[in-house]
Motif scaffolding. Structure first.
Motif, PDB file in Angstrom:
ATOM      1  N   GLU A 186      62.479 -65.061 -39.985  1.00 44.80           N
ATOM      2  CA  GLU A 186      62.679 -65.976 -41.111  1.00 44.80           C
ATOM      3  C   GLU A 186      61.648 -65.739 -42.198  1.00 44.80           C
ATOM      4  O   GLU A 186      61.972 -65.746 -43.390  1.00 44.80           O
ATOM      5  CB  GLU A 186      62.600 -67.426 -40.617  1.00 44.80           C
ATOM      6  CG  GLU A 186      63.791 -67.865 -39.778  1.00 44.80           C
ATOM      7  CD  GLU A 186      63.606 -69.262 -39.208  1.00 44.80           C
ATOM      8  OE1 GLU A 186      62.570 -69.894 -39.523  1.00 44.80           O
ATOM      9  OE2 GLU A 186      64.481 -69.716 -38.449  1.00 44.80           O
ATOM     10  N   LYS A 187      60.394 -65.524 -41.789  1.00 48.25           N
ATOM     11  CA  LYS A 187      59.333 -65.285 -42.761  1.00 48.25           C
ATOM     12  C   LYS A 187      59.542 -63.965 -43.482  1.00 48.25           C
ATOM     13  O   LYS A 187      59.352 -63.863 -44.693  1.00 48.25           O
ATOM     14  CB  LYS A 187      57.972 -65.283 -42.058  1.00 48.25           C
ATOM     15  CG  LYS A 187      56.789 -65.145 -43.008  1.00 48.25           C
ATOM     16  CD  LYS A 187      55.469 -65.265 -42.267  1.00 48.25           C
ATOM     17  CE  LYS A 187      54.298 -65.167 -43.237  1.00 48.25           C
ATOM     18  NZ  LYS A 187      52.983 -65.288 -42.527  1.00 48.25           N
ATOM     19  N   ARG A 188      59.971 -62.947 -42.720  1.00 49.10           N
ATOM     20  CA  ARG A 188      60.220 -61.639 -43.319  1.00 49.10           C
ATOM     21  C   ARG A 188      61.374 -61.709 -44.315  1.00 49.10           C
ATOM     22  O   ARG A 188      61.320 -61.114 -45.394  1.00 49.10           O
ATOM     23  CB  ARG A 188      60.512 -60.615 -42.227  1.00 49.10           C
ATOM     24  CG  ARG A 188      60.673 -59.188 -42.742  1.00 49.10           C
ATOM     25  CD  ARG A 188      60.739 -58.197 -41.607  1.00 49.10           C
ATOM     26  NE  ARG A 188      61.843 -58.482 -40.700  1.00 49.10           N
ATOM     27  CZ  ARG A 188      62.092 -57.776 -39.603  1.00 49.10           C
ATOM     28  NH1 ARG A 188      61.304 -56.772 -39.273  1.00 49.10           N
ATOM     29  NH2 ARG A 188      63.132 -58.087 -38.831  1.00 49.10           N
ATOM     30  N   ALA A 189      62.424 -62.458 -43.955  1.00 54.08           N
ATOM     31  CA  ALA A 189      63.572 -62.611 -44.847  1.00 54.08           C
ATOM     32  C   ALA A 189      63.181 -63.365 -46.102  1.00 54.08           C
ATOM     33  O   ALA A 189      63.617 -63.033 -47.221  1.00 54.08           O
ATOM     34  CB  ALA A 189      64.705 -63.344 -44.127  1.00 54.08           C
ATOM     35  N   SER A 190      62.344 -64.408 -45.928  1.00 51.49           N
ATOM     36  CA  SER A 190      61.887 -65.187 -47.077  1.00 51.49           C
ATOM     37  C   SER A 190      61.042 -64.361 -48.020  1.00 51.49           C
ATOM     38  O   SER A 190      61.184 -64.437 -49.242  1.00 51.49           O
ATOM     39  CB  SER A 190      61.078 -66.392 -46.578  1.00 51.49           C
ATOM     40  OG  SER A 190      60.553 -67.125 -47.654  1.00 51.49           O
ATOM     41  N   THR A 191      60.173 -63.526 -47.442  1.00 54.59           N
ATOM     42  CA  THR A 191      59.325 -62.647 -48.252  1.00 54.59           C
ATOM     43  C   THR A 191      60.158 -61.644 -49.039  1.00 54.59           C
ATOM     44  O   THR A 191      59.915 -61.377 -50.216  1.00 54.59           O
ATOM     45  CB  THR A 191      58.313 -61.901 -47.365  1.00 54.59           C
ATOM     46  OG1 THR A 191      57.514 -62.858 -46.654  1.00 54.59           O
ATOM     47  CG2 THR A 191      57.410 -61.002 -48.198  1.00 54.59           C
ATOM     48  N   LYS A 192      61.188 -61.099 -48.374  1.00 50.32           N
ATOM     49  CA  LYS A 192      62.048 -60.114 -49.012  1.00 50.32           C
ATOM     50  C   LYS A 192      62.828 -60.743 -50.165  1.00 50.32           C
ATOM     51  O   LYS A 192      63.003 -60.128 -51.207  1.00 50.32           O
ATOM     52  CB  LYS A 192      63.004 -59.522 -47.984  1.00 50.32           C
ATOM     53  CG  LYS A 192      63.852 -58.389 -48.514  1.00 50.32           C
ATOM     54  CD  LYS A 192      64.695 -57.771 -47.409  1.00 50.32           C
ATOM     55  CE  LYS A 192      65.524 -56.609 -47.931  1.00 50.32           C
ATOM     56  NZ  LYS A 192      66.356 -55.980 -46.874  1.00 50.32           N
ATOM     57  N   ASN A 193      63.280 -61.986 -49.953  1.00 52.29           N
ATOM     58  CA  ASN A 193      64.050 -62.670 -50.984  1.00 52.29           C
ATOM     59  C   ASN A 193      63.202 -63.021 -52.202  1.00 52.29           C
ATOM     60  O   ASN A 193      63.726 -63.166 -53.317  1.00 52.29           O
ATOM     61  CB  ASN A 193      64.674 -63.947 -50.425  1.00 52.29           C
ATOM     62  CG  ASN A 193      65.771 -63.649 -49.414  1.00 52.29           C
ATOM     63  OD1 ASN A 193      66.402 -62.593 -49.448  1.00 52.29           O
ATOM     64  ND2 ASN A 193      66.000 -64.598 -48.507  1.00 52.29           N
TER      65      ASN A 193
END
Length: 214
Positions: free
Chosen positions: A205-212
Motif C-alpha cells: 500500500e505504501k509503495r503504491a501510494s508513493t508511486k501515485n
C-alpha cells in the motif's frame, strides 16, 4: 503460457513444489500437459507418475492436498516452480518435505529464516502434547497472563540492550522476544504468516501510494 513450455521427449516437465509461506522445497515431481491443466483447473497439484504411468492427485488418499498459489516457469521454459499451501506432509514418509537428508550443512551460514516455521511447528506440537518439563509447556499451563508478561519482559530487555549499545545482548534478547511472541500467537491461534501478510499489505500500500504521488 502452457503452449510455450518445453516438455521432454516423454512429454514431461520437472515441477519443484515449494511451500508458498516458508519457501521450503517440499518435493520434486513431474507433470505432463494433462496434469498441468488439471492443476490449473482444480487449484490443487496433479502430477504424472513415471513408475505407474498415470496421473495422480496429491492428497487424494492421504488428504494432504496442496492448494496452488502460483506456478512459475524458468528462463528456459523447461522447469516449473509450483508454490502451494500444503494441508499436510508432502512426503510419503510423513515428513513435511521430501528433502530431509543433509549432505552439506554450513552451520555458519547467515539467513536461516527456516527456523521460524520450525519453531512454529514445535510450539504447536508442544501445545498439543504438553510434554512434562518443557518450558513451552510451562508457558501454556500458566496461560495468557504469563505469556504476555514474558513478551513484555523480553521487549524491555531488547530496549535496555539497545540503550546500552550491547549488540550481543540485543541479539539474545531479540531471539527470546521472537520465541515468546510465537508462543503468544499460538495461544491466540494466529498464524505467524497472517502477521507477515499484514506487513506485506502495508508495504504494498505504501509503495503504491508513493508511486501515485510521483
Amino acid at each position: 503460457m502452457i503452449e510455450g513450455l518445453k516438455f521432454d521427449d516423454k512429454g514431461l516437465i520437472t515441477a519443484v513444489v515449494q511451500d508458498a509461506q516458508s519457501k521450503e522445497v517440499l518435493t520434486v515431481a513431474y507433470m505432463n500437459e494433462e496434469s498441468l491443466h488439471k492443476t490449473i483447473e482444480t487449484g490443487e497439484t496433479w502430477f504424472y507418475s513415471r513408475s505407474r504411468q498415470e496421473l495422480w492427485h496429491k492428497g487424494a488418499t492421504s488428504g494432504n492436498v496442496q492448494k496452488v498459489v502460483s506456478i512459475k516457469a524458468d528462463c528456459d521454459q523447461d522447469a516449473l516452480v509450483v508454490e502451494v499451501l500444503p494441508a499436510g506432509p508432502a512426503c510419503h514418509n510423513g515428513t513435511i518435505s521430501c528433502f530431509t537428508n543433509s549432505i552439506v550443512q554450513n552451520e555458519d551460514a547467515i539467513g536461516s529464516v527456516d527456523i521460524i516455521p520450525q519453531l512454529v511447528n514445535i510450539i504447536r506440537q508442544r501445545e498439543m502434547d504438553m510434554p512434562e518439563g518443557a518450558y513451552t509447556t510451562y508457558l501454556f499451563e500458566k496461560g495468557i497472563d504469563k505469556i504476555c508478561k514474558k513478551v513484555g519482559e523480553e521487549a524491555t530487555e531488547v530496549v535496555i540492550g539497545a540503550k546500552n549499545r550491547d549488540v550481543q545482548e540485543v541479539k539474545w534478547e531479540a531471539a527470546d522476544l521472537i520465541y515468546h511472541l510465537l508462543v503468544l500467537l499460538q495461544e491466540q491461534k494466529i498464524d505467524v504468516y497472517e502477521v507477515l501478510a499484514v506487513l506485506k499489505s502495508r508495504h504494498e500500500e505504501k509503495r503504491a501510494s508513493t508511486k501515485n504521488n510521483e
